[in-house]
Design a protein around this motif. Structure first.
Motif, PDB file in Angstrom:
ATOM      1  N   ILE A 265       0.849  -1.196   0.000  1.00  0.00           N
ATOM      2  CA  ILE A 265       0.000   0.000   0.000  1.00  0.00           C
ATOM      3  C   ILE A 265       0.882   1.242   0.000  1.00  0.00           C
ATOM      4  N   TYR A 266       0.467   2.238  -0.770  1.00  0.00           N
ATOM      5  CA  TYR A 266       1.110   3.553  -0.746  1.00  0.00           C
ATOM      6  C   TYR A 266       0.031   4.596  -1.004  1.00  0.00           C
ATOM      7  N   ASN A 267       0.370   5.859  -0.794  1.00  0.00           N
ATOM      8  CA  ASN A 267      -0.585   6.919  -1.118  1.00  0.00           C
ATOM      9  C   ASN A 267       0.086   8.026  -1.899  1.00  0.00           C
ATOM     10  N   LEU A 268      -0.712   8.879  -2.486  1.00  0.00           N
ATOM     11  CA  LEU A 268      -0.199   9.979  -3.295  1.00  0.00           C
ATOM     12  C   LEU A 268      -1.050  11.226  -3.093  1.00  0.00           C
ATOM     13  N   LEU A 269      -0.393  12.352  -3.076  1.00  0.00           N
ATOM     14  CA  LEU A 269      -1.039  13.656  -3.198  1.00  0.00           C
ATOM     15  C   LEU A 269      -0.581  14.225  -4.533  1.00  0.00           C
ATOM     16  N   GLY A 270      -1.486  14.328  -5.466  1.00  0.00           N
ATOM     17  CA  GLY A 270      -1.101  14.821  -6.783  1.00  0.00           C
ATOM     18  C   GLY A 270      -0.797  13.708  -7.760  1.00  0.00           C
ATOM     19  N   GLY A 271      -1.133  12.482  -7.428  1.00  0.00           N
ATOM     20  CA  GLY A 271      -0.988  11.396  -8.382  1.00  0.00           C
ATOM     21  C   GLY A 271      -2.143  11.402  -9.379  1.00  0.00           C
ATOM     22  N   ALA A 272      -1.944  10.697 -10.487  1.00  0.00           N
ATOM     23  CA  ALA A 272      -2.998  10.638 -11.506  1.00  0.00           C
ATOM     24  C   ALA A 272      -4.229   9.943 -10.947  1.00  0.00           C
ATOM     25  N   LEU A 273      -5.366  10.571 -11.135  1.00  0.00           N
ATOM     26  CA  LEU A 273      -6.630  10.102 -10.575  1.00  0.00           C
ATOM     27  C   LEU A 273      -7.387   9.331 -11.660  1.00  0.00           C
ATOM     28  N   THR A 274      -6.893   8.118 -11.958  1.00  0.00           N
ATOM     29  CA  THR A 274      -7.471   7.343 -13.047  1.00  0.00           C
ATOM     30  C   THR A 274      -8.740   6.643 -12.605  1.00  0.00           C
ATOM     31  N   THR A 275      -9.836   7.353 -12.656  1.00  0.00           N
ATOM     32  CA  THR A 275     -11.150   6.818 -12.322  1.00  0.00           C
ATOM     33  C   THR A 275     -12.141   7.294 -13.377  1.00  0.00           C
ATOM     34  N   PRO A 276     -13.300   6.651 -13.460  1.00  0.00           N
ATOM     35  CA  PRO A 276     -14.315   7.116 -14.418  1.00  0.00           C
ATOM     36  C   PRO A 276     -14.705   8.582 -14.201  1.00  0.00           C
ATOM     37  N   LYS A 277     -14.523   9.070 -12.960  1.00  0.00           N
ATOM     38  CA  LYS A 277     -14.884  10.458 -12.678  1.00  0.00           C
ATOM     39  C   LYS A 277     -13.858  11.451 -13.234  1.00  0.00           C
ATOM     40  N   ASN A 278     -12.689  10.949 -13.653  1.00  0.00           N
ATOM     41  CA  ASN A 278     -11.660  11.843 -14.159  1.00  0.00           C
ATOM     42  C   ASN A 278     -11.034  11.235 -15.415  1.00  0.00           C
ATOM     43  N   PRO A 279     -11.747  11.260 -16.553  1.00  0.00           N
ATOM     44  CA  PRO A 279     -11.238  10.629 -17.776  1.00  0.00           C
ATOM     45  C   PRO A 279      -9.923  11.226 -18.270  1.00  0.00           C
ATOM     46  N   ARG A 280      -9.608  12.445 -17.838  1.00  0.00           N
ATOM     47  CA  ARG A 280      -8.365  13.085 -18.244  1.00  0.00           C
ATOM     48  C   ARG A 280      -7.153  12.217 -17.871  1.00  0.00           C
ATOM     49  N   ALA A 281      -7.182  11.607 -16.695  1.00  0.00           N
ATOM     50  CA  ALA A 281      -6.040  10.824 -16.235  1.00  0.00           C
ATOM     51  C   ALA A 281      -5.797   9.616 -17.128  1.00  0.00           C
ATOM     52  N   ALA A 282      -6.861   8.901 -17.468  1.00  0.00           N
ATOM     53  CA  ALA A 282      -6.711   7.733 -18.336  1.00  0.00           C
ATOM     54  C   ALA A 282      -6.216   8.139 -19.718  1.00  0.00           C
ATOM     55  N   GLU A 283      -6.703   9.274 -20.194  1.00  0.00           N
ATOM     56  CA  GLU A 283      -6.277   9.780 -21.499  1.00  0.00           C
ATOM     57  C   GLU A 283      -4.771  10.047 -21.517  1.00  0.00           C
ATOM     58  N   VAL A 284      -4.288  10.768 -20.506  1.00  0.00           N
ATOM     59  CA  VAL A 284      -2.870  11.124 -20.468  1.00  0.00           C
ATOM     60  C   VAL A 284      -2.007   9.878 -20.250  1.00  0.00           C
ATOM     61  N   ALA A 285      -2.432   9.013 -19.317  1.00  0.00           N
ATOM     62  CA  ALA A 285      -1.668   7.791 -19.057  1.00  0.00           C
ATOM     63  C   ALA A 285      -1.601   6.914 -20.297  1.00  0.00           C
ATOM     64  N   GLY A 286      -2.707   6.833 -21.043  1.00  0.00           N
ATOM     65  CA  GLY A 286      -2.723   6.042 -22.272  1.00  0.00           C
ATOM     66  C   GLY A 286      -1.770   6.587 -23.323  1.00  0.00           C
ATOM     67  N   LYS A 287      -1.748   7.904 -23.469  1.00  0.00           N
ATOM     68  CA  LYS A 287      -0.836   8.521 -24.433  1.00  0.00           C
ATOM     69  C   LYS A 287       0.617   8.284 -24.042  1.00  0.00           C
ATOM     70  N   PHE A 288       0.894   8.352 -22.741  1.00  0.00           N
ATOM     71  CA  PHE A 288       2.258   8.143 -22.256  1.00  0.00           C
ATOM     72  C   PHE A 288       2.715   6.722 -22.594  1.00  0.00           C
ATOM     73  N   LYS A 289       1.875   5.726 -22.304  1.00  0.00           N
ATOM     74  CA  LYS A 289       2.252   4.337 -22.576  1.00  0.00           C
ATOM     75  C   LYS A 289       2.410   4.084 -24.066  1.00  0.00           C
ATOM     76  N   ALA A 290       1.534   4.678 -24.874  1.00  0.00           N
ATOM     77  CA  ALA A 290       1.634   4.506 -26.320  1.00  0.00           C
ATOM     78  C   ALA A 290       2.935   5.096 -26.867  1.00  0.00           C
ATOM     79  N   LYS A 291       3.365   6.195 -26.291  1.00  0.00           N
ATOM     80  CA  LYS A 291       4.564   6.884 -26.792  1.00  0.00           C
ATOM     81  C   LYS A 291       5.853   6.223 -26.317  1.00  0.00           C
ATOM     82  N   PHE A 292       5.876   5.777 -25.042  1.00  0.00           N
ATOM     83  CA  PHE A 292       7.130   5.300 -24.459  1.00  0.00           C
ATOM     84  C   PHE A 292       7.151   3.798 -24.166  1.00  0.00           C
TER      85      PHE A 292
END
Length: 415
Positions: free
Chosen positions: A290-317
Motif C-alpha cells: 500500500i502507498y498513497n499519493l497527493l497529486g498522483g494521476a486520478l485514473t477513475t471514471p470520474k476523471n477521464p483526463r487521467a486515463a487519457e494522459v496515461a494512455g498517451k504516455f504508454k503509447a509513446k514510451f
C-alpha cells in the motif's frame, strides 16, 4: 560559482541584448521557446528524472505537432540536478537561467528543500514544481506577493501526516484488519521529504494513542541492507510498518528483506511503489503493498483526463507512467495555457499571473491554487489524497471511496 544576484543581472543583460537584436532584425518573437527542466537524470532518483523528461517532452511534441502557439514552437532544455545536492541544483539552475531563450522552468522536485524558488523569484522566472510542498509553503506563505513566480502542482502535505493513521483505523473499523496492539514502526530517510512526513506521522499516531515501537532514520542515499532495523521490528511486532524512504531501490530492498521473515503487520511504503522501477525490483513481492499519493494521476471514471494522459504516455514510451511522467506533462500544459492567454513568452509577469489564475481539470484532479501558499488546493473537490494497492503489477485505487476502482485486500503475509 556565480552568485544568485550576478546570475540574475547577467540574465537580464543577455536577455536585453537578445531582445534588442530581435527587434532590430524584424520578427517580434523568437521561433523557438525553451522550457527549462530541472531533473535528476543521474544519481539515485534517475528513474524519476527520466519520467520528468518523458512527460515534459510529450507535452512539447503535442503542441509542436499542432503548429505551436502564437507562431512559437518549443524545445526542452534540461539541467541535471544529479544527487540533488545544493551545489548540483544551483549549477543546473544558473545554467538554465543564463539561457535567454528559457522562459519557463519546471520540475517534479529538484533540491527537496526548494531553495531554488528564491533564484526564480530574483530572476523573475515563471516556475512550477511538485513534491515537498511543506518546504514550498514555508518559503512562500510569509510573503506570497514576493513569489508570483512559483506555483506547486502538489497540495499541502498535511494529509500525508494524518491520513495513514485514519486509513488504518478505518480498515480496522470495517473489519478488514485487526489492530490488537496499536503499535507502529516508523522508518525514514534523512531528507526533507521523508523526514517531514515521518515527523508528522509520529505526531498523529501519538495523539491517537498508538505506541511507536521503532523510530529509525537512515542516511539519505542508497541503502541496501535493512536487516538490523527489521530485526528491531520483529522484536516487538507492530500492527503497522511504515517506511517513508522515497527512493524506489531502497524501498524495494526494504520490502524484499522484510519478506525474508515477515510479521503479520500492515506494510505501508511512502511514494516509492508508484514508480514503475519498484515493481521491476520486487516482482511478486510487491503484491499487497500500500502507498498513497497527493497529486498522483486520478485514473477513475470520474476523471477521464487521467486515463487519457496515461494512455498517451504508454503509447509513446511503451511503459506505464509513474507520478511524474503524467505530472510534468500537466505542468507543461499549464504553462501552455498561460502562454495562450498572455501571448508573449517574454512577458514573465503576465505568464506568472496567468499561472496563478489556473482553474482546470488535470490528471490529478481539479487544479486551483491557494493564493496564500501557491500550493494546489487539496480535497475531494480538488486534488485528493489517494491510497493504492499493488496486485500482479497493477495499481488499484482503494481510497477515497468516491474515486476507488477496487477494494483493499489483505496483504499476503498477514494471513
Amino acid at each position: 560559482m556565480v552568485s544568485h544576484s550576478k546570475t540574475s543581472r547577467l540574465r537580464k543583460v543577455i536577455l536585453g541584448t537578445a531582445m534588442a537584436t530581435i527587434f532590430a532584425s524584424a520578427p517580434a518573437f523568437a521561433d523557438v521557446v525553451k522550457l527549462g527542466l530541472l531533473a535528476p537524470l543521474t544519481g539515485p532518483a534517475a528513474a524519476d528524472g527520466q519520467e520528468y523528461q518523458r512527460g515534459a517532452q510529450m507535452a512539447i511534441d503535442e503542441v509542436n505537432a499542432a503548429g505551436g502557439i502564437n507562431g512559437h514552437t518549443f524545445e526542452l532544455a534540461i539541467g541535471d540536478v544529479k544527487d540533488q545536492s545544493a551545489s548540483n541544483v544551483t549549477s543546473a539552475v544558473e545554467r538554465l537561467l543564463g539561457d535567454p531563450d528559457v522562459h519557463f522552468m519546471m520540475t517534479g522536485y529538484a533540491s527537496l528543500s526548494n531553495f531554488e524558488i528564491d533564484n526564480m523569484a530574483e530572476a523573475e522566472m515563471p516556475y512550477m514544481l511538485a513534491a515537498t510542498s511543506q518546504q514550498t509553503k514555508d518559503i512562500i506563505a510569509p510573503a506570497p506577493d514576493k513569489y508570483g513566480c512559483c506555483w506547486s502542482l502538489t497540495p499541502s502535505f498535511d494529509a500525508y501526516n494524518t491520513d495513514v493513521t485514519s486509513f488504518a483505523e478505518k480498515l480496522a473499523a470495517d473489519g478488514k484488519i485487526s489492530l490488537p496492539t496499536k503499535k507502529v514502526a516508523i522508518i525514514s530517510s534523512d531528507n526533507a521529504y521523508s523526514k517531514t512526513i515521518s515527523e508528522g506521522m509520529k505526531k498523529t499516531f501519538t495523539e491517537k494513542g498508538w505506541t511507536i515501537t521503532v523510530d529509525e532514520i537512515v542516511p539519505f542515499g542508497e541503502v541496501t541492507d535493512w536487516r538490523s532495523i527489521l530485526a528491531k521490528v520483529r522484536e516487538n511486532v507492530p500492527d503497522l510498518i511504515i517506511n517513508t524512504d522515497y527512493l524506489p531501490g531502497n524501498s524495494a530492498s526494504f520490502l524484499n528483506q522484510f519478506l525474508e521473515q515477515p510479521t503479520k503487520s500492515l506494510v505501508f511504503l511512502q511514494y516509492a511503489p508508484s514508480v514503475p522501477e519498484f515493481v521491476q525490483l520486487t516482482g511478486k513481492n510487491s503484491n499487497g503493498v500500500i502507498y498513497n499519493l497527493l497529486g498522483g494521476a486520478l485514473t477513475t471514471p470520474k476523471n477521464p483526463r487521467a486515463a487519457e494522459v496515461a494512455g498517451k504516455f504508454k503509447a509513446k514510451f511503451g511503459v506505464e507512467s509513474g507520478t511524474y511522467g503524467v505530472g510534468l506533462y500537466e505542468i507543461a500544459n499549464v504553462y501552455f495555457d498561460a502562454l495562450k492567454k498572455v501571448g508573449d513568452p517574454s512577458d514573465h509577469a503576465g505568464i506568472m499571473k496567468a499561472l496563478g489564475e489556473t482553474d482546470k481539470q488535470t490528471a490529478q484532479g481539479r487544479l486551483k491554487f491557494d493564493p496564500a501558499t501557491h500550493l494546489a488546493m487539496q480535497g475531494d473537490d480538488y486534488i485528493p489524497i489517494t491510497f493504492f494497492q499493488i496486485w500482479d503489477g497493477e495499481r488499484t485505487l482503494i481510497s477515497p471511496a468516491a474515486y476507488a476502482t477496487g477494494e483493499f485486500k489483505i496483504q499476503p503475509w498477514m494471513k
